[in-house]
Write an enzyme that holds these catalytic residues in place. Structure first.
Site, short mmCIF file in Angstrom:
data_model
loop_
_atom_site.label_atom_id
_atom_site.label_comp_id
_atom_site.label_asym_id
_atom_site.label_seq_id
_atom_site.Cartn_x
_atom_site.Cartn_y
_atom_site.Cartn_z
N ASN A 152 38.35 51.30 18.00
CA ASN A 152 37.07 52.01 18.12
C ASN A 152 36.88 53.13 17.09
OD1 ASN A 152 38.96 53.55 19.48
ND2 ASN A 152 37.61 54.09 21.16
N GLU A 251 47.83 58.02 24.43
CA GLU A 251 46.42 58.43 24.51
C GLU A 251 45.69 57.23 25.12
OE1 GLU A 251 45.12 61.29 23.88
OE2 GLU A 251 46.76 62.27 22.84
N CYS A 285 36.85 56.70 24.23
CA CYS A 285 37.61 57.08 25.44
C CYS A 285 36.99 58.32 26.07
CB CYS A 285 39.06 57.33 25.08
SG CYS A 285 39.24 58.51 23.74
N GLU A 459 47.41 65.14 20.87
CA GLU A 459 47.29 64.91 19.44
C GLU A 459 46.38 65.98 18.85
OE1 GLU A 459 46.07 60.75 19.04
OE2 GLU A 459 48.16 60.25 18.67
P1 NAP Z 1 43.99 47.95 23.90
O1 NAP Z 1 43.58 46.59 24.26
O2 NAP Z 1 44.92 48.67 24.79
O3 NAP Z 1 44.62 47.84 22.44
C1 NAP Z 1 45.06 48.98 21.72
C2 NAP Z 1 46.08 48.56 20.71
O4 NAP Z 1 47.23 48.07 21.39
C3 NAP Z 1 45.63 47.42 19.80
O5 NAP Z 1 46.17 47.62 18.52
C4 NAP Z 1 46.25 46.21 20.47
O6 NAP Z 1 46.41 45.10 19.65
C5 NAP Z 1 47.58 46.80 20.89
N1 NAP Z 1 48.28 46.02 21.91
C6 NAP Z 1 47.79 45.32 22.96
N2 NAP Z 1 48.78 44.72 23.64
C7 NAP Z 1 49.93 45.06 23.03
C8 NAP Z 1 51.31 44.76 23.26
N3 NAP Z 1 51.70 43.97 24.25
N4 NAP Z 1 52.21 45.28 22.41
C9 NAP Z 1 51.85 46.06 21.39
N5 NAP Z 1 50.56 46.38 21.11
C10 NAP Z 1 49.61 45.89 21.93
O7 NAP Z 1 42.75 48.91 23.71
P2 NAP Z 1 41.45 48.66 22.82
O8 NAP Z 1 40.57 47.73 23.54
O9 NAP Z 1 41.80 48.34 21.40
O10 NAP Z 1 40.84 50.12 22.79
C11 NAP Z 1 40.08 50.63 23.82
C12 NAP Z 1 40.92 51.50 24.73
O11 NAP Z 1 41.53 52.55 24.00
C13 NAP Z 1 40.08 52.18 25.80
O12 NAP Z 1 40.75 52.15 27.02
C14 NAP Z 1 39.97 53.60 25.29
O13 NAP Z 1 39.71 54.54 26.28
C15 NAP Z 1 41.30 53.79 24.66
N6 NAP Z 1 41.26 54.89 23.69
C16 NAP Z 1 41.86 56.05 24.03
C17 NAP Z 1 41.81 57.12 23.16
C18 NAP Z 1 42.47 58.42 23.50
O14 NAP Z 1 42.65 59.22 22.60
N7 NAP Z 1 42.83 58.68 24.74
C19 NAP Z 1 41.13 57.00 21.93
C20 NAP Z 1 40.53 55.80 21.63
C21 NAP Z 1 40.61 54.73 22.53
P3 NAP Z 1 45.81 43.66 20.15
O15 NAP Z 1 44.36 43.85 20.25
O16 NAP Z 1 46.25 42.69 19.12
O17 NAP Z 1 46.40 43.32 21.46
#
Ligand code: NAP
Length: 479
Positions: A152, A251, A285, A459
Site C-alpha cells: 500500500n 506493524e 492501516c 518505527e
Molecule cells: P499481507 O497480506 O500481510 O502481506 C504483507 C507482506 O507479507 C507482503 O509482502 C506479503 O507477500 C508478505 N507475506 C504474506 N505471507 C507471508 C509469509 N507466509 N511469509 C513471508 N511473507 C509473507 O498484507 P497486505 O495485504 O500486503 O497489506 C495490507 C495490510 O498491511 C493491512 O492489514 C494493513 O493494515 C497493514 N499495514 C500496516 C501498517 C502499519 O504500519 N501498521 C502499514 C501498512 C499496512 P505476499 O503478498 O506474496 O504473500
C-alpha cells in the site's frame, strides 16, 4: 522509470532468479502487465542471506558518519527523482500521482531523519551502587535483518525500515509485496548510487513468500524481522521467528475509530475524515474504519461527508484531476463489495457511492454508509477501501467502550473543541497513536505503531533506531 531494474539485487549485483522464474506486475487501473520481475525461490533467499551475513561485520564497523552520509545522499537522489518515482508507484499501485509524490516525499524523509540519527547513537557509563564496579554500555547493530513490506505504501514502508537499519549498522534482505516490487528495486538502485556497500541491502522480489522467508527465519543467521502487513500474516511470522528467537517488530492491521463529539468543529471533522478515510483510497492501516458520531450532529456530519466524498473524481492515477485511483486488485475490491453488501443487509443506508462501476480497472467509488449496525462485518474487519461507515453514540463512556471493543489498537481520531475532553478520551483509547482534531498522524519524526494486535515496536522517531540495536554491557571493577 525507463531503466527500472527488474532483477534481484544480491551482493550489490543485479541477478536473475536461480531457476529463471519471473512474475508479472500489472497496472491496477488497466489490468495491463507493465513489467516482469525476477521471482525468487529458496536458493535466491540463501544467496541473499549469505551476502547479508558476509557484509555484516564490516558494515557494523563502518563509521556512523559514513552511514549517515549514504542515507543523506540517497535522500537527495529520491527528492531529485520525485516525479519518476511517483510515476512508477502509480503504475504499479494505482494511487493518484499527487498522492504518489506525497509518498515519495514522506519516504525520503525517513532517510533524512535516520541520516541524522545515525550519528547520535549513545551508550553510557555508570558507577554501580557498590561504588566499585563500573558499567560501560554500548549499542550494537542487532545483525542481519529480514524486512517484509506490503503494497500500500511501496516506497515509504521500505525506507521506514531500511533507514534505521542502515543507520544502526545492520545488513538486510528486503522482501517487498509482489504487487509492487518496482519501487523497491528502484530504491535499491538509488542506494547503490549513493554508495551503499555491496551486500548491505539485498532485495528479493517473489511470489513465493513462504518458501523464501521461512527458512531465513528458522535458520538462525537472520537476527531480526521487521514486518509490515496484516495481523494474520504477522502472527504466522511471529511463530516462525520463535524457533531461532529472532527479534521482531510488527506493524500490523488497524481498525481505527474516528470519534466526533457534539462540541466538535464540524468543518475540521469533515476535513479530518476526508484525510483519515481517503488517503491512499482507504488502503491504509491508519484509515478510519468506524466513524462514531454524536447523535446530535450525526445527520449533518453524514450530509457534509457524503457531499465531499461524492465530489471526488475517480479514475486512473495518471489522469489530471483524479482524486481516487483503483484499488490494488480484484480480490481487494471484492472484499469491499462484500462488506458494503453485508452492512446494507443489516440495515445501513447508502448516502453516496456503493456501486461498482463497469469496465476495466479495480475502481470502487467513495461511499458513505449511515445507520450502520454494530454487528456489521465491517466493524471488525479492515475495510481497506473508500467506504466510511457511520454509527451514532450519546455518551462519552459508551463511545470509549465501543471504540476499544476490538482486538486492534493502531490509531484513533478524536474531534472535540474541549482540551480536557481531547486529552481524557485520547488517554483512554487503547491505541498507539491519536489524531486530535486531525486525520493525519504519520510523521517520520514521531514513533509510529500500535498496541494489542496492531503490533510490537515502533518505527520512526527517536525510538525507531532502537528496534535495530542491542545493548552490550561491560562490567569493569575499579580497584
Ligand atoms: P499481507 O497480506 O500481510 O502481506 C504483507 C507482506 O507479507 C507482503 O509482502 C506479503 O507477500 C508478505 N507475506 C504474506 N505471507 C507471508 C509469509 N507466509 N511469509 C513471508 N511473507 C509473507 O498484507 P497486505 O495485504 O500486503 O497489506 C495490507 C495490510 O498491511 C493491512 O492489514 C494493513 O493494515 C497493514 N499495514 C500496516 C501498517 C502499519 O504500519 N501498521 C502499514 C501498512 C499496512 P505476499 O503478498 O506474496 O504473500
Amino acid at each position: 522509470m525507463t531503466d527500472t531494474p527488474t532483477q534481484l539485487f544480491i551482493g550489490g549485483a543485479w541477478v536473475d532468479a536461480a531457476d529463471g522464474a519471473t512474475m508479472p506486475v500489472d497496472d491496477p487501473a488497466t489490468g495491463e502487465i507493465i513489467a516482469h520481475v525476477a521471482d525468487a525461490g529458496a536458493k535466491d533467499a540463501q544467496r541473499a542471506e549469505e551476502a547479508a551475513v558476509q557484509a555484516q561485520e564490516e558494515w557494523a564497523r563502518t563509521a556512523p558518519r559514513v552511514r549517515s552520509e549514504i542515507l543523506r545522499r540517497a535522500y537527495e537522489i529520491i527528492v531529485e527523482r520525485t516525479d519518476e518515482l511517483a510515476h512508477l508507484m502509480t503504475a504499479e499501485m494505482g494511487k493518484p500521482l499527487a498522492e504518489a509524490r506525497g509518498e515519495v516525499a514522506y519516504a525520503a524523509e525517513f532517510f533524512r531523519w535516520f541520516s541524522e540519527e545515525a550519528v547520535r547513537i549513545e551508550g553510557g557509563h555508570g558507577v554501580l551502587p557498590d561504588g566499585r564496579n563500573r558499567m560501560l554500555l554500548s549499542r550494537r547493530p542487532v545483525g542481519p535483518c529480514l524486512l517484509i513490506t506490503p503494497w500500500n505504501f511501496p516506497l515509504a514502508m521500505g525506507t521506514r525500515k531500511i533507514g534505521p537499519a542502515i543507520a544502526a549498522g545492520c545488513t538486510m534482505i528486503l522482501k517487498p509485496a509482489p504487487q509492487t516490487p518496482l519501487s523497491s528495486l528502484a530504491l535499491a538502485a538509488i542506494l547503490k548510487e549513493a554508495g551503499l556497500p555491496d551486500g548491505v541491502l539485498n532485495v528479493v522480489t517473489t511470489s513465493r513468500a513462504g518458501e523464501v522467508c521461512e527458512p531465513l527465519l528458522r535458520g538462525g543467521r537472520i537476527r531480526k524481522l521487521s514486518f509490515t502487513g496484516s495481523t494474520n500474516v504477522g502472527r504466522l511470522l511471529l511463530a516462525q521467528s520463535a524457533e531461532a528467537v529472532v527479534r521482531t517488530s510488527m506493524e500490523l492491521g488497524g481498525n481505527a475509530p474516528f470519534v466526533v463529539f457534539e462540541d466538535a468543529d464540524l468543518d475540521k471533522a469533515v476535513d479530518g475524515a476526508m484525510v483519515a478515510k481517503m488517503r491512499n483510497m482507504g488502503e491504509a492501516c491508519t484509515a478510519a474504519n468506524r466513524f462514531f458520531v454524536h447523535s446530535s450532529v450525526a445527520k449533518e456530519f453524514g450530509r457534509r461527508l457524503a457531499e465531499r466524498m461524492g465530489a471526488l473524481v475517480v479514475g486512473p492515477g495518471t489522469r489530471d484531476g483524479v482524486d481516487v485511483g483503483p484499488l490494488i486488485d480484484r480480490v481487494g475490491r471484492a472484499k469491499v463489495e462484500e462488506l458494503v453488501a453485508d452492512a446494507v443487509e443489516r440495515g445501513a443506508r447508502v448516502l453516496v457511492g456503493g456501486r461498482t462501476p463497469e469496465g476495466p480497472g479495480c475502481f470502487y467509488p467513495p461511499t458513505v454508509l449511515t445507520d450502520v449496525a454494530s454487528d456489521s462485518r465491517l466493524m471488525d474487519t479492515e475495510i481497506f477501501g473508500p467506504v466510511a461507515a457511520i454509527l451514532t453514540f450519546d455518551d462519552e463512556d459508551e463511545v470509549i467502550r465501543r471504540a476499544n471493543d476490538t482486538p486492534w489498537g493502531l490509531v484513533g481520531y478524536v474531534f472535540t473543541e474541549g482540551l480536557d475532553r481531547a486529552l481524557r478520551v485520547s488517554e483512554r483509547l487503547e491505541v498507539g497513536m491519536v489524531g486530535v482534531n486531525t486525520g493525519l498522524v504519520s510523521n517520520p519524526a514521531a514513533p509510529f505503531g500500535g498496541v494489542k494486535q496492531s503490533g510490537l515496536g515502533r518505527e520512526g522517531g527517536r525510538v525507531g533506531i532502537d528496534e535495530f540495536l542491542e545493548y552490550q554491557y561491560l562490567a569493569v571493577p575499579v580497584r
